[in-house]
Scaffold this motif. Structure first.
Motif, PDB file in Angstrom:
ATOM      1  N   ALA A  64      -6.291   8.115  -5.068  1.00  0.00           N
ATOM      2  CA  ALA A  64      -4.996   7.054  -4.986  1.00  0.00           C
ATOM      3  C   ALA A  64      -4.367   6.473  -3.688  1.00  0.00           C
ATOM      4  O   ALA A  64      -4.454   6.154  -2.920  1.00  0.00           O
ATOM      5  N   THR A  65      -3.678   8.093  -3.832  1.00  0.00           N
ATOM      6  CA  THR A  65      -2.277   8.359  -3.388  1.00  0.00           C
ATOM      7  C   THR A  65      -2.927   8.390  -1.485  1.00  0.00           C
ATOM      8  O   THR A  65      -2.016   7.443  -0.971  1.00  0.00           O
ATOM      9  N   SER A  92      -3.937   5.815   3.614  1.00  0.00           N
ATOM     10  CA  SER A  92      -4.602   5.581   4.361  1.00  0.00           C
ATOM     11  C   SER A  92      -4.304   3.843   5.204  1.00  0.00           C
ATOM     12  O   SER A  92      -4.377   3.495   6.284  1.00  0.00           O
ATOM     13  N   LEU A  93      -4.338   3.069   4.104  1.00  0.00           N
ATOM     14  CA  LEU A  93      -4.553   1.626   4.695  1.00  0.00           C
ATOM     15  C   LEU A  93      -2.888   1.508   5.135  1.00  0.00           C
ATOM     16  O   LEU A  93      -3.287   0.601   5.893  1.00  0.00           O
ATOM     17  N   ALA A  94      -1.543   1.821   4.600  1.00  0.00           N
ATOM     18  CA  ALA A  94      -0.550   2.215   5.132  1.00  0.00           C
ATOM     19  C   ALA A  94      -0.437   2.780   6.080  1.00  0.00           C
ATOM     20  O   ALA A  94      -0.189   1.416   7.473  1.00  0.00           O
ATOM     21  N   PHE A 145       1.229  -1.527  -0.032  1.00  0.00           N
ATOM     22  CA  PHE A 145       0.062   0.041  -0.103  1.00  0.00           C
ATOM     23  C   PHE A 145       0.796   1.395   0.342  1.00  0.00           C
ATOM     24  O   PHE A 145       0.622   2.370  -0.468  1.00  0.00           O
ATOM     25  N   MET A 146       2.498   1.510   0.799  1.00  0.00           N
ATOM     26  CA  MET A 146       3.113   2.931   0.856  1.00  0.00           C
ATOM     27  C   MET A 146       3.454   2.205  -0.464  1.00  0.00           C
ATOM     28  O   MET A 146       3.317   3.309  -1.285  1.00  0.00           O
ATOM     29  N   VAL A 166       3.519   6.006  -5.387  1.00  0.00           N
ATOM     30  CA  VAL A 166       3.340   6.076  -7.240  1.00  0.00           C
ATOM     31  C   VAL A 166       2.236   6.774  -7.397  1.00  0.00           C
ATOM     32  O   VAL A 166       2.745   7.987  -8.852  1.00  0.00           O
ATOM     33  N   GLY A 167       1.351   6.650  -6.985  1.00  0.00           N
ATOM     34  CA  GLY A 167       0.644   7.638  -7.000  1.00  0.00           C
ATOM     35  C   GLY A 167       0.472   8.947  -6.871  1.00  0.00           C
ATOM     36  O   GLY A 167       0.271   9.953  -7.353  1.00  0.00           O
ATOM     37  N   GLU A 168       1.584   9.094  -5.794  1.00  0.00           N
ATOM     38  CA  GLU A 168       1.727  10.547  -5.914  1.00  0.00           C
ATOM     39  C   GLU A 168       2.841  11.561  -6.514  1.00  0.00           C
ATOM     40  O   GLU A 168       2.984  12.099  -7.074  1.00  0.00           O
TER      41      GLU A 168
END
Length: 110
Positions: free
Chosen positions: A42-43, A48-50, A6-7, A12-14
């Motif tokens: 997405a980031t 938040s999941l990480a 997730f991190m 990648v999203g950022e």
């Protein structure tokens, strides 16, 4: 799913969103602007999941540090931005700091 995956997805999203931000030209170009909004959404979702598993200090250091290094490298390679020897030294220090925080520090259980 693994918190570190997730991190990685958050990073990648950022990187994608920030790279598209330059191409959006102040949100005047539609496609890059949509990529920016979707990328940051997405980031923050994956971050938040990480954060359910990774301590916030560790997560933020990894996310911000690696994001800075990757975005700077992309700007240097693809946007023709200048990067001198001290820029490379600074990026090496950022990476070193992230490694020290994750490997040597006892700041959080990870």
């Amino acid at each position: 799913m693994n918190a570190w995956l997730f991190m990685a997805l958050a990073i990648v999203g950022e990187v994608v969103a920030t790279t598209a931000l330059k191409s959006s030209e102040g949100f005047t170009k539609v496609v890059p602007s949509v990529i920016v909004v979707a990328g940051y959404a997405a980031t923050f979702y994956f971050l938040s999941l990480a954060l359910k598993v990774i301590p916030v200090g560790i997560a933020y250091a990894v996310w911000a540090g690696l994001g800075i290094v990757l975005i700077t490298t992309i700007a240097w390679l693809y946007h023709g931005e200048k990067l001198d020897a001290w820029g490379f030294v600074g990026m090496a220090l950022i990476i070193s700091g992230v490694v020290v925080l994750n490997v040597l520090s006892k700041t959080g259980s990870h």
